[in-house]
Design a protein around this motif. Structure first.
Motif, PDB file in Angstrom:
ATOM      1  N   VAL A   1       0.840  -1.204   0.000  1.00 27.32           N
ATOM      2  CA  VAL A   1       0.000   0.000   0.000  1.00 27.32           C
ATOM      3  C   VAL A   1       0.875   1.253   0.000  1.00 27.32           C
ATOM      4  O   VAL A   1       0.667   2.177  -0.782  1.00 27.32           O
ATOM      5  CB  VAL A   1      -0.920   0.008   1.249  1.00 27.32           C
ATOM      6  CG1 VAL A   1      -1.667   1.322   1.370  1.00 27.32           C
ATOM      7  CG2 VAL A   1      -1.866  -1.174   1.204  1.00 27.32           C
ATOM      8  N   ALA A   2       1.838   1.279   0.908  1.00 32.36           N
ATOM      9  CA  ALA A   2       2.701   2.445   1.073  1.00 32.36           C
ATOM     10  C   ALA A   2       3.817   2.064   2.025  1.00 32.36           C
ATOM     11  O   ALA A   2       3.735   1.034   2.708  1.00 32.36           O
ATOM     12  CB  ALA A   2       1.908   3.614   1.657  1.00 32.36           C
TER      13      ALA A   2
ATOM     14  N   ARG B   1      -4.891   6.074   2.546  1.00 28.01           N
ATOM     15  CA  ARG B   1      -4.484   5.924   1.145  1.00 28.01           C
ATOM     16  C   ARG B   1      -5.425   4.931   0.481  1.00 28.01           C
ATOM     17  O   ARG B   1      -5.762   3.914   1.063  1.00 28.01           O
ATOM     18  CB  ARG B   1      -3.049   5.423   1.071  1.00 28.01           C
ATOM     19  CG  ARG B   1      -2.654   5.127  -0.373  1.00 28.01           C
ATOM     20  CD  ARG B   1      -1.188   5.004  -0.557  1.00 28.01           C
ATOM     21  NE  ARG B   1      -0.515   6.290  -0.386  1.00 28.01           N
ATOM     22  CZ  ARG B   1       0.730   6.524  -0.770  1.00 28.01           C
ATOM     23  NH1 ARG B   1       1.423   5.570  -1.337  1.00 28.01           N
ATOM     24  NH2 ARG B   1       1.284   7.697  -0.575  1.00 28.01           N
ATOM     25  N   VAL B   2      -5.829   5.259  -0.750  1.00 29.87           N
ATOM     26  CA  VAL B   2      -6.708   4.363  -1.510  1.00 29.87           C
ATOM     27  C   VAL B   2      -5.865   3.655  -2.562  1.00 29.87           C
ATOM     28  O   VAL B   2      -5.083   4.293  -3.271  1.00 29.87           O
ATOM     29  CB  VAL B   2      -7.857   5.140  -2.187  1.00 29.87           C
ATOM     30  CG1 VAL B   2      -8.733   4.197  -3.006  1.00 29.87           C
ATOM     31  CG2 VAL B   2      -8.696   5.860  -1.131  1.00 29.87           C
ATOM     32  N   VAL B   3      -6.011   2.337  -2.627  1.00 32.85           N
ATOM     33  CA  VAL B   3      -5.278   1.562  -3.627  1.00 32.85           C
ATOM     34  C   VAL B   3      -6.266   0.741  -4.450  1.00 32.85           C
ATOM     35  O   VAL B   3      -7.390   0.476  -4.022  1.00 32.85           O
ATOM     36  CB  VAL B   3      -4.243   0.624  -2.966  1.00 32.85           C
ATOM     37  CG1 VAL B   3      -3.125   1.417  -2.325  1.00 32.85           C
ATOM     38  CG2 VAL B   3      -4.895  -0.304  -1.957  1.00 32.85           C
ATOM     39  N   ASP B   4      -5.810   0.359  -5.617  1.00 29.61           N
ATOM     40  CA  ASP B   4      -6.610  -0.480  -6.505  1.00 29.61           C
ATOM     41  C   ASP B   4      -6.130  -1.916  -6.321  1.00 29.61           C
ATOM     42  O   ASP B   4      -5.007  -2.254  -6.677  1.00 29.61           O
ATOM     43  CB  ASP B   4      -6.395  -0.012  -7.946  1.00 29.61           C
ATOM     44  CG  ASP B   4      -7.235  -0.814  -8.935  1.00 29.61           C
ATOM     45  OD1 ASP B   4      -7.384  -2.036  -8.745  1.00 29.61           O
ATOM     46  OD2 ASP B   4      -7.722  -0.233  -9.909  1.00 29.61           O
TER      47      ASP B   4
ATOM     48  N   VAL C   1       2.450  -4.967   8.595  1.00 29.10           N
ATOM     49  CA  VAL C   1       3.639  -4.199   8.231  1.00 29.10           C
ATOM     50  C   VAL C   1       4.773  -5.199   8.073  1.00 29.10           C
ATOM     51  O   VAL C   1       5.019  -6.026   8.958  1.00 29.10           O
ATOM     52  CB  VAL C   1       3.983  -3.155   9.304  1.00 29.10           C
ATOM     53  CG1 VAL C   1       5.318  -2.479   8.982  1.00 29.10           C
ATOM     54  CG2 VAL C   1       2.871  -2.107   9.404  1.00 29.10           C
ATOM     55  N   ALA C   2       5.417  -5.156   6.920  1.00 34.50           N
ATOM     56  CA  ALA C   2       6.542  -6.051   6.648  1.00 34.50           C
ATOM     57  C   ALA C   2       7.628  -5.244   5.960  1.00 34.50           C
ATOM     58  O   ALA C   2       7.371  -4.587   4.946  1.00 34.50           O
ATOM     59  CB  ALA C   2       6.098  -7.217   5.755  1.00 34.50           C
ATOM     60  N   GLU C   3       8.811  -5.266   6.535  1.00 36.68           N
ATOM     61  CA  GLU C   3       9.963  -4.540   5.975  1.00 36.68           C
ATOM     62  C   GLU C   3       9.598  -3.093   5.664  1.00 36.68           C
ATOM     63  O   GLU C   3       9.848  -2.592   4.559  1.00 36.68           O
ATOM     64  CB  GLU C   3      10.488  -5.259   4.734  1.00 36.68           C
ATOM     65  CG  GLU C   3      11.040  -6.637   5.074  1.00 36.68           C
ATOM     66  CD  GLU C   3      11.420  -7.435   3.840  1.00 36.68           C
ATOM     67  OE1 GLU C   3      11.384  -6.873   2.735  1.00 36.68           O
ATOM     68  OE2 GLU C   3      11.743  -8.618   4.006  1.00 36.68           O
ATOM     69  N   ASP C   4       8.984  -2.431   6.644  1.00 35.02           N
ATOM     70  CA  ASP C   4       8.618  -1.005   6.541  1.00 35.02           C
ATOM     71  C   ASP C   4       7.581  -0.702   5.474  1.00 35.02           C
ATOM     72  O   ASP C   4       7.415   0.441   5.071  1.00 35.02           O
ATOM     73  CB  ASP C   4       9.864  -0.130   6.322  1.00 35.02           C
ATOM     74  CG  ASP C   4      10.668  -0.001   7.594  1.00 35.02           C
ATOM     75  OD1 ASP C   4      10.083  -0.177   8.681  1.00 35.02           O
ATOM     76  OD2 ASP C   4      11.874   0.259   7.491  1.00 35.02           O
ATOM     77  N   LYS C   5       6.891  -1.722   5.014  1.00 33.51           N
ATOM     78  CA  LYS C   5       5.799  -1.502   4.058  1.00 33.51           C
ATOM     79  C   LYS C   5       4.477  -1.905   4.704  1.00 33.51           C
ATOM     80  O   LYS C   5       4.386  -2.967   5.337  1.00 33.51           O
ATOM     81  CB  LYS C   5       5.979  -2.373   2.813  1.00 33.51           C
ATOM     82  CG  LYS C   5       7.192  -2.026   1.998  1.00 33.51           C
ATOM     83  CD  LYS C   5       6.774  -1.218   0.797  1.00 33.51           C
ATOM     84  CE  LYS C   5       7.848  -1.167  -0.243  1.00 33.51           C
ATOM     85  NZ  LYS C   5       8.594   0.051  -0.265  1.00 33.51           N
TER      86      LYS C   5
ATOM     87  N   GLN D   1       0.977  -3.422   4.129  1.00 37.45           N
ATOM     88  CA  GLN D   1       0.458  -4.324   3.092  1.00 37.45           C
ATOM     89  C   GLN D   1      -0.931  -4.802   3.460  1.00 37.45           C
ATOM     90  O   GLN D   1      -1.263  -4.944   4.641  1.00 37.45           O
ATOM     91  CB  GLN D   1       1.376  -5.557   2.972  1.00 37.45           C
ATOM     92  CG  GLN D   1       2.797  -5.230   2.571  1.00 37.45           C
ATOM     93  CD  GLN D   1       3.665  -6.472   2.510  1.00 37.45           C
ATOM     94  OE1 GLN D   1       3.527  -7.367   3.351  1.00 37.45           O
ATOM     95  NE2 GLN D   1       4.528  -6.547   1.515  1.00 37.45           N
ATOM     96  N   ILE D   2      -1.742  -5.076   2.440  1.00 36.38           N
ATOM     97  CA  ILE D   2      -3.043  -5.692   2.675  1.00 36.38           C
ATOM     98  C   ILE D   2      -3.062  -7.056   2.014  1.00 36.38           C
ATOM     99  O   ILE D   2      -2.395  -7.286   0.999  1.00 36.38           O
ATOM    100  CB  ILE D   2      -4.204  -4.817   2.157  1.00 36.38           C
ATOM    101  CG1 ILE D   2      -4.030  -4.467   0.688  1.00 36.38           C
ATOM    102  CG2 ILE D   2      -4.377  -3.586   3.006  1.00 36.38           C
ATOM    103  CD1 ILE D   2      -5.226  -3.693   0.106  1.00 36.38           C
TER     104      ILE D   2
END
Ligand code: FES
Length: 103
Positions: A7-8, A19-22, A93-97, A99-100
């Motif tokens: 995601v970010a 934040r909006v993701v596709d 959160v994985a490796e500072d990212k 994620q969904i």
């Protein structure tokens, strides 16, 4: 097998932000509230309102179109005119990212 979608970075999604993701053609809104992350479908089940642009009150989002309220934590509908709950997605959160889970 579980697939995780970026995601970010943690730095990009500061507390109070969204934040909006596709995700495979589906809009998902990811919120950072307090020290937790939550992900919900970004489409109001009443009439398709864009929830991420609604007002955030604590852990609730108010649909900008007709005012339905939802729990960001559980996806539960809390006030009409919507009557269906929102889909939610696991977040990690994985490796500072941030994620969904994309199933
Ligand atoms: S579209 Fe969300 S309350 Fe109507």
């Amino acid at each position: 097998m579980t697939r995780w979608f970026d995601v970010a970075s943690v730095d990009e999604l500061s507390p109070g932000s969204c934040r909006v993701v596709d995700l495979d053609g589906m809009a998902v809104a990811v919120f950072h509230i307090g020290n937790k992350y939550y992900a919900i479908a970004d489409v109001c089940p009443h009439d398709g309102g864009d929830l991420a642009s609604g007002e955030l009150v604590g852990e609730e989002i108010i649909c900008p179109r007709h005012g339905a309220r939802f729990s960001i934590r559980t996806g539960a509908v809390l006030a009409p005119p919507a009557y269906e709950n929102l889909r939610t997605f696991p977040v990690r959160v994985a490796e500072d990212k941030v994620q969904i889970e994309a199933e």
